[in-house]
Design a protein around this motif. Structure first.
Motif, PDB file in Angstrom:
ATOM      1  N   ARG A  70      43.021 -91.192  -6.172  1.00  0.00           N
ATOM      2  CA  ARG A  70      42.535 -91.483  -7.526  1.00  0.00           C
ATOM      3  C   ARG A  70      41.233 -92.284  -7.473  1.00  0.00           C
ATOM      4  O   ARG A  70      40.287 -92.007  -8.231  1.00  0.00           O
ATOM      5  N   ASN A  71      41.138 -93.262  -6.586  1.00  0.00           N
ATOM      6  CA  ASN A  71      39.915 -94.050  -6.456  1.00  0.00           C
ATOM      7  C   ASN A  71      38.727 -93.181  -6.068  1.00  0.00           C
ATOM      8  O   ASN A  71      37.612 -93.355  -6.583  1.00  0.00           O
ATOM      9  N   MET A  87      40.858 -94.069 -15.963  1.00  0.00           N
ATOM     10  CA  MET A  87      41.535 -93.705 -14.720  1.00  0.00           C
ATOM     11  C   MET A  87      41.924 -94.940 -13.920  1.00  0.00           C
ATOM     12  O   MET A  87      42.945 -94.955 -13.237  1.00  0.00           O
ATOM     13  N   ARG A  88      41.107 -95.987 -14.014  1.00  0.00           N
ATOM     14  CA  ARG A  88      41.395 -97.219 -13.261  1.00  0.00           C
ATOM     15  C   ARG A  88      42.348 -98.147 -14.007  1.00  0.00           C
ATOM     16  O   ARG A  88      42.854 -99.110 -13.425  1.00  0.00           O
ATOM     17  N   TYR A  89      42.570 -97.882 -15.296  1.00  0.00           N
ATOM     18  CA  TYR A  89      43.357 -98.800 -16.115  1.00  0.00           C
ATOM     19  C   TYR A  89      44.759 -98.990 -15.539  1.00  0.00           C
ATOM     20  O   TYR A  89      45.445 -98.040 -15.187  1.00  0.00           O
ATOM     21  N   GLY A  96      58.961-100.356 -16.673  1.00  0.00           N
ATOM     22  CA  GLY A  96      58.673 -99.158 -15.895  1.00  0.00           C
ATOM     23  C   GLY A  96      57.201 -98.814 -15.817  1.00  0.00           C
ATOM     24  O   GLY A  96      56.782 -98.058 -14.945  1.00  0.00           O
ATOM     25  N   LEU A  97      56.385 -99.363 -16.735  1.00  0.00           N
ATOM     26  CA  LEU A  97      54.947 -99.066 -16.736  1.00  0.00           C
ATOM     27  C   LEU A  97      54.116-100.147 -16.049  1.00  0.00           C
ATOM     28  O   LEU A  97      53.073 -99.854 -15.473  1.00  0.00           O
ATOM     29  N   ALA A  98      54.575-101.384 -16.125  1.00  0.00           N
ATOM     30  CA  ALA A  98      53.807-102.507 -15.587  1.00  0.00           C
ATOM     31  C   ALA A  98      53.461-102.263 -14.119  1.00  0.00           C
ATOM     32  O   ALA A  98      54.322-101.922 -13.306  1.00  0.00           O
ATOM     33  N   GLY A  99      52.170-102.428 -13.806  1.00  0.00           N
ATOM     34  CA  GLY A  99      51.704-102.257 -12.438  1.00  0.00           C
ATOM     35  C   GLY A  99      51.187-100.866 -12.126  1.00  0.00           C
ATOM     36  O   GLY A  99      50.484-100.665 -11.137  1.00  0.00           O
ATOM     37  N   HIS A 100      51.525 -99.894 -12.965  1.00  0.00           N
ATOM     38  CA  HIS A 100      51.071 -98.530 -12.710  1.00  0.00           C
ATOM     39  C   HIS A 100      49.640 -98.325 -13.202  1.00  0.00           C
ATOM     40  O   HIS A 100      49.258 -98.806 -14.275  1.00  0.00           O
ATOM     41  N   SER A 101      48.874 -97.570 -12.440  1.00  0.00           N
ATOM     42  CA  SER A 101      47.544 -97.140 -12.850  1.00  0.00           C
ATOM     43  C   SER A 101      47.676 -95.855 -13.656  1.00  0.00           C
ATOM     44  O   SER A 101      48.452 -94.964 -13.286  1.00  0.00           O
ATOM     45  N   LEU A 102      46.908 -95.746 -14.737  1.00  0.00           N
ATOM     46  CA  LEU A 102      46.943 -94.525 -15.539  1.00  0.00           C
ATOM     47  C   LEU A 102      46.529 -93.314 -14.705  1.00  0.00           C
ATOM     48  O   LEU A 102      47.113 -92.238 -14.810  1.00  0.00           O
ATOM     49  N   GLY A 103      45.533 -93.500 -13.849  1.00  0.00           N
ATOM     50  CA  GLY A 103      45.093 -92.395 -13.001  1.00  0.00           C
ATOM     51  C   GLY A 103      46.190 -91.919 -12.067  1.00  0.00           C
ATOM     52  O   GLY A 103      46.335 -90.714 -11.817  1.00  0.00           O
TER      53      GLY A 103
END
Length: 333
Positions: A70-71, A87-89, A96-103
């Motif tokens: 992704r980077n 994408m970097r967000y 379950g979402l905390a810590g995940h990158s949208l990308g």
């Protein structure tokens, strides 16, 4: 109209073909500069990451870790800055979402939709108008382990820097992992192969531990360039000089791979050094005589920028790389 199309096609074929291998932030920073050069870029990216969002998705969805891919996609994308920022967000809250990158989540969704990770990367590259190709080193996740000098085996890419010892060697499981045929072909067709910057043991070496990738690099007549990190990395390269980085690669592949080594020779402000010293990182010392005695040619320049973090000057670094590649091609002709 036809003449214009043919002219563009000819120009594209004449662009030097460069393969860039690695992973992590350093690789992405450099690619942002390289994509502005008239180069045909293929990035081959490690699939050994097992920490954070990537590690969770790898474990729960049985897919290769998406973070480094992704980077690189974001770095090479030709889209509006807001799209790259999306994408970097990284979600800071949510069960379950905390810590995940949208990308990372988009790559996971695309993998499920398309049926495999490699197709997902290819399709996302098209959507984001990526300047070049992005290929995972393999189409399956691999487990990276390290043997420490005291004999202890540490399993897991994210756990290796935390082990607190000196690394003797790293190895993959499975050891005979198959690379993507497209990655091998890209190396065989390359005019230049660029390795680094990035974490020596956990981003750079995992690519060279894929047997057929390493064999293709060693057999290639392309110019081979190593971009050394600016700072040592706690838990990986504590106290390492430039020649120590090169020796570690030699110890793993059994051959001096590189024609040129690009290193930072510029001063790093004391206040910046102090900030990094708090985490155990120091500037990588250029032991010039040792490096040149091993047969490497050194390109040394002031190649760092400091904002929030110390990073390579992508524009300046890319100009050095492009000049080396151009000179190499002219000599071969």
């Amino acid at each position: 109209m036809r003449v214009e199309v043919m002219s563009v096609a000819v120009q594209k074929r004449e662009r030097p073909r460069i393969v860039v291998m690695g992973g992590g932030t350093g690789l992405s920073v450099m690619l942002r500069g390289l994509k502005e050069m008239p180069l045909d870029i293929t990035a081959i990216v490690t699939v050994a990451d097992d920490g954070g969002s990537s590690g969770i998705l790898r474990s729960e969805l049985q897919m290769p870790p998406p973070g480094d891919i992704r980077n690189v996609l974001t770095a090479l994308a030709d889209v509006e800055p807001l799209m790259s920022e999306m994408m970097r967000y990284r979600f800071s809250s949510g069960s379950g979402l905390a810590g995940h990158s949208l990308g990372n989540l988009i790559l996971a969704a695309m993998t499920d939709i398309s049926g495999d990770f490699v197709t997902a990367v290819r399709e996302l590259s098209r959507v984001f108008a990526v300047r070049g190709r992005v290929l995972p080193a393999a189409d399956e996740a691999v487990v990276l382990s390290a043997e420490m000098e005291d004999g202890i085996i540490v399993t897991g890419e994210s756990k290796i820097p935390e082990a607190g010892g000196r690394i003797k060697r790293v190895f993959l499981e499975p050891s005979e992992v198959e690379p993507l045929p497209e990655a091998v072909a890209a190396i065989e067709e390359a005019d230049a192969i660029l390795i680094g910057p990035g974490s020596l043991y956990t981003s750079i070496l995992p690519n060279l531990l894929v047997p057929k990738l390493a064999e293709a690099v060693m057999a290639s007549e392309a110019i081979k360039i190593f971009v050394c990190n600016v700072m040592t990395q706690p838990g990986e390269t504590d106290g390492y000089t430039v020649s120590d980085h090169l020796q570690a690669i030699y110890d793993h592949v059994g051959k001096h791979l590189f024609d040129y080594v690009i290193v930072n020779s510029g001063d790093i402000p004391p206040q910046v050094q102090d900030k990094y010293a708090e985490k155990g990182a120091k500037p990588v010392e250029l032991d010039y005589d040792e490096v040149t005695s091993l047969g490497y040619k050194v390109i040394a320049d002031t190649l760092v920028l400091f904002r929030t973090y110390l990073r390579h000057d992508a524009d300046k670094l890319s100009r050095h790389i492009y000049q080396l590649v151009q000179d190499w091609i002219l000599r071969k002709r």
